[in-house]
Scaffold this motif. Structure first.
Motif, mmCIF file in Angstrom:
data_model
loop_
_atom_site.group_PDB
_atom_site.id
_atom_site.type_symbol
_atom_site.label_atom_id
_atom_site.label_comp_id
_atom_site.label_asym_id
_atom_site.label_seq_id
_atom_site.Cartn_x
_atom_site.Cartn_y
_atom_site.Cartn_z
ATOM 1 N N LEU A 133 0.769 -1.308 -0.226
ATOM 2 C CA LEU A 133 0.103 0.042 0.076
ATOM 3 C C LEU A 133 0.462 1.567 -0.054
ATOM 4 O O LEU A 133 1.218 2.168 -1.075
ATOM 5 C CB LEU A 133 -1.208 -0.432 1.639
ATOM 6 C CG LEU A 133 -2.482 0.539 1.164
ATOM 7 C CD1 LEU A 133 -2.892 0.378 0.037
ATOM 8 C CD2 LEU A 133 -3.033 0.312 2.684
ATOM 9 N N GLY A 177 -4.824 8.175 -0.090
ATOM 10 C CA GLY A 177 -4.074 7.901 -0.773
ATOM 11 C C GLY A 177 -4.776 8.191 -2.606
ATOM 12 O O GLY A 177 -3.390 8.320 -3.380
ATOM 13 N N LEU A 178 -5.710 7.296 -2.808
ATOM 14 C CA LEU A 178 -6.005 7.319 -4.392
ATOM 15 C C LEU A 178 -6.177 8.723 -4.901
ATOM 16 O O LEU A 178 -6.351 9.072 -5.418
ATOM 17 C CB LEU A 178 -7.323 6.179 -4.091
ATOM 18 C CG LEU A 178 -7.427 4.936 -3.975
ATOM 19 C CD1 LEU A 178 -8.256 4.253 -4.149
ATOM 20 C CD2 LEU A 178 -6.652 4.092 -5.274
ATOM 21 N N ARG A 194 -3.375 15.547 2.539
ATOM 22 C CA ARG A 194 -2.157 15.101 1.714
ATOM 23 C C ARG A 194 -1.349 15.382 3.029
ATOM 24 O O ARG A 194 -0.275 14.168 3.057
ATOM 25 C CB ARG A 194 -1.499 16.758 0.779
ATOM 26 C CG ARG A 194 -0.310 16.026 -0.591
ATOM 27 C CD ARG A 194 -0.745 16.965 -1.346
ATOM 28 N NE ARG A 194 -1.384 17.055 -2.153
ATOM 29 C CZ ARG A 194 -2.140 16.140 -3.418
ATOM 30 N NH1 ARG A 194 -0.804 15.316 -3.717
ATOM 31 N NH2 ARG A 194 -3.218 16.511 -4.401
ATOM 32 N N PHE A 216 2.387 1.756 -3.052
ATOM 33 C CA PHE A 216 1.446 2.179 -4.156
ATOM 34 C C PHE A 216 1.188 3.815 -4.419
ATOM 35 O O PHE A 216 1.205 4.339 -5.464
ATOM 36 C CB PHE A 216 0.340 1.578 -4.397
ATOM 37 C CG PHE A 216 -0.613 1.481 -5.147
ATOM 38 C CD1 PHE A 216 -1.042 0.990 -6.301
ATOM 39 C CD2 PHE A 216 -1.295 2.301 -4.718
ATOM 40 C CE1 PHE A 216 -1.903 0.937 -7.560
ATOM 41 C CE2 PHE A 216 -2.397 3.107 -5.946
ATOM 42 C CZ PHE A 216 -2.297 2.010 -7.006
ATOM 43 N N PHE A 217 1.797 4.570 -3.203
ATOM 44 C CA PHE A 217 1.527 5.887 -2.906
ATOM 45 C C PHE A 217 2.738 6.200 -3.174
ATOM 46 O O PHE A 217 2.997 7.260 -2.531
ATOM 47 C CB PHE A 217 0.895 5.823 -1.806
ATOM 48 C CG PHE A 217 -1.001 5.259 -1.617
ATOM 49 C CD1 PHE A 217 -1.915 5.412 -2.872
ATOM 50 C CD2 PHE A 217 -1.176 4.979 -0.768
ATOM 51 C CE1 PHE A 217 -2.840 5.333 -3.399
ATOM 52 C CE2 PHE A 217 -2.459 4.171 -0.845
ATOM 53 C CZ PHE A 217 -3.202 4.215 -2.130
ATOM 54 N N THR A 223 -7.406 -2.792 -9.462
ATOM 55 C CA THR A 223 -5.975 -2.357 -8.923
ATOM 56 C C THR A 223 -5.698 -2.691 -7.256
ATOM 57 O O THR A 223 -4.815 -3.094 -7.257
ATOM 58 C CB THR A 223 -5.806 -0.966 -8.802
ATOM 59 O OG1 THR A 223 -6.512 -0.279 -10.235
ATOM 60 C CG2 THR A 223 -4.218 -0.141 -9.210
ATOM 61 N N LEU A 224 -6.361 -1.929 -6.403
ATOM 62 C CA LEU A 224 -5.312 -2.525 -5.624
ATOM 63 C C LEU A 224 -5.902 -4.333 -5.094
ATOM 64 O O LEU A 224 -5.681 -4.947 -3.855
ATOM 65 C CB LEU A 224 -6.289 -1.957 -3.913
ATOM 66 C CG LEU A 224 -5.825 -0.042 -3.893
ATOM 67 C CD1 LEU A 224 -6.186 0.654 -2.814
ATOM 68 C CD2 LEU A 224 -4.410 0.158 -4.412
ATOM 69 N N GLU A 230 3.774 10.593 -3.134
ATOM 70 C CA GLU A 230 3.706 11.095 -2.538
ATOM 71 C C GLU A 230 4.848 10.423 -1.338
ATOM 72 O O GLU A 230 5.046 11.667 -0.856
ATOM 73 C CB GLU A 230 1.968 10.801 -1.640
ATOM 74 C CG GLU A 230 1.479 11.745 -1.458
ATOM 75 C CD GLU A 230 1.250 13.102 -2.263
ATOM 76 O OE1 GLU A 230 1.649 13.885 -1.655
ATOM 77 O OE2 GLU A 230 1.063 13.110 -3.754
ATOM 78 N N SER A 262 -4.632 11.228 -3.784
ATOM 79 C CA SER A 262 -3.460 12.131 -4.212
ATOM 80 C C SER A 262 -3.593 11.590 -5.564
ATOM 81 O O SER A 262 -2.569 13.164 -5.964
ATOM 82 C CB SER A 262 -2.346 11.558 -3.611
ATOM 83 O OG SER A 262 -1.547 10.820 -3.376
ATOM 84 N N HIS A 263 -3.483 10.744 -6.210
ATOM 85 C CA HIS A 263 -3.800 9.911 -7.708
ATOM 86 C C HIS A 263 -4.607 11.240 -8.908
ATOM 87 O O HIS A 263 -4.098 11.652 -9.562
ATOM 88 C CB HIS A 263 -3.574 9.052 -7.808
ATOM 89 C CG HIS A 263 -2.735 8.449 -7.516
ATOM 90 N ND1 HIS A 263 -2.885 7.014 -7.275
ATOM 91 C CD2 HIS A 263 -1.428 8.757 -7.309
ATOM 92 C CE1 HIS A 263 -1.538 6.071 -6.618
ATOM 93 N NE2 HIS A 263 -0.759 7.292 -6.749
ATOM 94 N N CYS A 270 -7.110 6.650 5.434
ATOM 95 C CA CYS A 270 -5.374 6.755 4.575
ATOM 96 C C CYS A 270 -5.152 6.094 2.861
ATOM 97 O O CYS A 270 -4.735 6.814 2.161
ATOM 98 C CB CYS A 270 -3.915 6.207 5.217
ATOM 99 S SG CYS A 270 -4.443 7.078 6.712
ATOM 100 N N VAL A 271 -5.965 5.128 2.687
ATOM 101 C CA VAL A 271 -6.367 4.042 1.719
ATOM 102 C C VAL A 271 -6.621 5.337 0.860
ATOM 103 O O VAL A 271 -6.156 4.918 -0.494
ATOM 104 C CB VAL A 271 -6.729 3.270 1.381
ATOM 105 C CG1 VAL A 271 -6.663 2.684 0.275
ATOM 106 C CG2 VAL A 271 -5.708 2.063 2.205
#
Lengths: 183, 183
Positions: A101, B13-14, B79, A104-105, B32-33, A108, B16-17, B9-10
DNA sequence: CTTACCATGTAAGGCGTTACATGATTCA
DNA sequence: TGAATCATGTAACGCCTTACATGGTAAG
């Protein structure tokens, strides 16, 4: 509702090998089954009581050299129940790697952080791999005597094979990231 | 208390993309995950509301050709929070393979049953491996354009490497069991 | 004598799934 | 028109972990 409970079956499985106390069951969870299953006291003891209540296990009080403990045995009913569950198709194989996980990020987090996580992962896996190899040696020594251990050995072999793959991935991943850094 | 929550957080994270709706987040979880993380609507939507409440994400209503959806964006605060979590050491990498469990109790189940489970496992892994290989090809095509995908590629590579190891273990396991049968 | 380990348990509470509910839109 | 997919949500409830609580014994 919610995820189906399997701990009762896991415990019955362990009891199908030998009689055990709650404490010993926890030990098995932390060693033998450690890399593919787990459970805490807070779930083990209540489940044990439940197995008694349902007649799937019996309890005996054992006194080994002053030390008292409650040992549980699987009952005939329990064995039937266990076999039934074992015959059912597998419901779920689940992997939850927080390391992946965070990787994957990685955009960042940054390369250094990612590298750090890979290093930590690699160290952890290496040490677990050593444990598994030791277990395999011990097992292979007594396979001839007790062919029932063959199944145990298969799960250990699975762990070894996948952990070796993890480690070779670690090397490749680090190489790729290093290259990226040079550019 | 209990296991630490990471879904926030997950999701961050997503986000953030790219900006995403709850529905799209679920899609990412299922594709994906998929092989290293998961979540259901029942946890995604409430978490999304929670992120809003904590100021870690913002919401906008987007109307694409008649279809309305709530898209979420990560905030500056979000972020920061995400980066902090990413920097923290990994807390837990967990594998729960019911297949290994059933294998481990193989003595009670019998060889045929074990073989059956291995076959099913092998089929499932083969198909997932194909998916991963496809994903890798797609990724490698656009790596030059967007180097951020490098991290995604690393997780895919991990999956491929371990699944290949699983498959070679399957073959060995079946061979060993077959031999056992002959004796 | 004190640390580690053996041994058993309970309570609180978080986490997240399943199932249910609803409704719009696209496509065959 | 019916099925599939897009889209968002809630309620019930089960599971399990963490933390707490307690006490005995073995070993250094």
């Amino acid at each position: 509702m919610a995820t189906e409970k399997k701990l009762d079956c896991v415990i019955l499985g362990l009891l199908s090998h030998e009689e055990l106390s709650g404490y010993e069951i926890k030990k098995r969870m932390d060693t033998t089954l450690h890399y593919f299953w787990g459970a805490s006291y807070g779930s083990i003891y209540p489940t044990l009581h439940d197995l008694l209540r349902r007649g799937l296990a019996t309890k005996a009080i054992c006194i080994d050299s002053k030390r008292k403990k409650d040992v549980y045995q699987i009952s005939e009913q329990g064995r039937i129940y266990l076999r039934e569950w074992l015959s059912l198709p597998v419901d779920k194989d689940e992997l939850r790697y927080e390391t992946l996980l965070k990787l994957f990020f990685g955009n960042e987090l940054g390369k250094e952080g990612v590298m750090q996580h890979i290093d930590t992962f690699q160290t952890k896996i290496s040490s677990q791999l050593q444990q598994l190899r030791l277990a395999q040696q011990r097992l292979q020594a007594c396979l001839a005597k007790d062919p029932a251990h063959q199944y145990y050995e298969l799960t250990v072999a699975f762990g070894i094979q996948s952990y070796e793959a993890y480690l070779s991935w670690c090397e490749r991943a680090k190489a790729i990231l290093t290259e990226l850094e040079e550019t």
